[in-house]
Design an enzyme around this catalytic site. Structure first.
Site, PDB file in Angstrom:
ATOM      1  CB  CYS A   1      -0.897  -0.028   1.230  1.00 50.45           C
ATOM      2  SG  CYS A   1      -1.692   1.544   1.609  1.00 50.45           S
ATOM      3  CD  GLU A   2       0.132   5.262  -4.125  1.00 47.70           C
ATOM      4  OE1 GLU A   2      -0.485   6.328  -4.272  1.00 47.70           O
ATOM      5  OE2 GLU A   2       0.746   4.697  -5.057  1.00 47.70           O
ATOM      6  CG  HIS A   3      -2.464   5.556   0.752  1.00 46.65           C
ATOM      7  ND1 HIS A   3      -3.546   4.874   0.249  1.00 46.65           N
ATOM      8  CD2 HIS A   3      -2.211   6.558  -0.133  1.00 46.65           C
ATOM      9  CE1 HIS A   3      -3.935   5.451  -0.874  1.00 46.65           C
ATOM     10  NE2 HIS A   3      -3.144   6.475  -1.126  1.00 46.65           N
ATOM     11  CG  HIS A   4      -0.952   3.346   6.015  1.00 46.30           C
ATOM     12  ND1 HIS A   4      -2.147   3.462   5.326  1.00 46.30           N
ATOM     13  CD2 HIS A   4      -1.031   4.228   7.042  1.00 46.30           C
ATOM     14  CE1 HIS A   4      -2.904   4.365   5.904  1.00 46.30           C
ATOM     15  NE2 HIS A   4      -2.259   4.849   6.945  1.00 46.30           N
TER      16      HIS A   4
ATOM     17  CD  GLN B   1      -7.350  -4.662  -4.931  1.00 45.16           C
ATOM     18  OE1 GLN B   1      -7.069  -4.703  -3.739  1.00 45.16           O
ATOM     19  NE2 GLN B   1      -8.316  -5.382  -5.456  1.00 45.16           N
TER      20      GLN B   1
ATOM     21  CG  HIS C   1      -5.875  -3.445   0.767  1.00 47.15           C
ATOM     22  ND1 HIS C   1      -5.326  -2.422   0.024  1.00 47.15           N
ATOM     23  CD2 HIS C   1      -6.550  -4.230  -0.114  1.00 47.15           C
ATOM     24  CE1 HIS C   1      -5.667  -2.565  -1.249  1.00 47.15           C
ATOM     25  NE2 HIS C   1      -6.411  -3.664  -1.351  1.00 47.15           N
TER      26      HIS C   1
ATOM     27  CB  CYS D   1      -3.314  -0.053   5.136  1.00 50.27           C
ATOM     28  SG  CYS D   1      -4.353  -0.235   3.666  1.00 50.27           S
TER      29      CYS D   1
END
Length: 234
Positions: free
Chosen positions: A124-127, A165, A193, A195
């Site tokens: 996940c590019e956010h976490h 995704q 996910h 996250c």
């Protein structure tokens, strides 16, 4: 009295702002179809990147209070740096892009070809925590086909980078269309996910499904056949 009311209103507003900031951090955002990269993304060699990341991760661990002289921890910054560059984010480097050599469709096969349950292990590019799941891809060939293993390799290449995704699904579909020179492509990804599961809302029972259909797969009969293939049991 008004001073107290003002104080409580200020505190409530501050609390609401914090809640909104936390929600914004958790928001699921895709900024573009292309993975966001700087123009100088490949100015450094892999070895240089490993060395820099090693130093930064050393500082992260030190800041967390970990004893980096401990035998179990002292090699971790290098291990993490090598893992980032050489393994789980190796799909950022276009030099690692699989070459999908086309072959003439000598058999004139014009039915659906489905490759299901391709392992997806992304981040996940956010976490920067794992996305784990399966990809199912299909195409109906025209004049060309590609080796079956290339379907897996294309999925793995786009998975091995910080991802959203939805973007990953569309990137894989676009790459298959280019490789096969046909619009008749379908991609579905089913993933968990971490996250969502291991932090934030902490929901361990939900999963995410994304799909991309083009060409003949925009027609219900082809889409239904594709879905029946990936849902059928061995």
């Amino acid at each position: 009295m008004k001073q107290k009311e003002t104080l409580w209103n200020t505190m409530d507003n501050h609390s609401n702002n914090i809640d909104r900031d936390e929600e914004a951090i958790d928001d699921h955002v895709m900024s573009s179809l292309d993975t966001p990269l700087r123009a100088d993304a490949f100015a450094l060699s892999d070895a240089e990147k490993v060395e820099i990341i090693k130093g930064h991760f050393h500082e992260i661990m030190h800041t967390l209070g970990l004893d980096l002289t401990d035998d179990s921890l002292k090699g971790t910054p290098l291990r993490v740096a090598k893992m980032y560059v050489k393994e789980i984010f190796s799909g950022l480097n276009p030099e690692n892009k699989p070459v999908a050599r086309r072959f003439e469709n000598k058999y004139m096969y014009n039915k659906m070809l489905v490759e299901r349950d391709i392992t997806v292990y992304s981040s996940c590019e956010h976490h920067f925590v794992p996305i784990i799941g399966k990809a199912h891809v299909a195409y109906i060939p025209n004049e060309h086909v590609i080796g079956l293993s290339k379907l897996n390799r294309i999925v793995h290449y786009y998975a091995r980078r910080p991802q959203v995704q939805e973007r990953m699904t569309m990137q894989i579909a676009d790459e298959l269309k280019q490789a096969l020179q046909t619009e008749n492509v379908a991609v579905m990804i089913e993933a968990d996910h971490l996250c969502v599961m291991s932090r934030g809302v902490g929901d361990v029972s939900s999963s995410t499904i994304t799909a991309e259909y083009s060409g003949l797969f925009d027609k219900q009969e082809y889409r239904t056949e594709f879905l029946s293939h990936i849902r059928s049991k061995h």
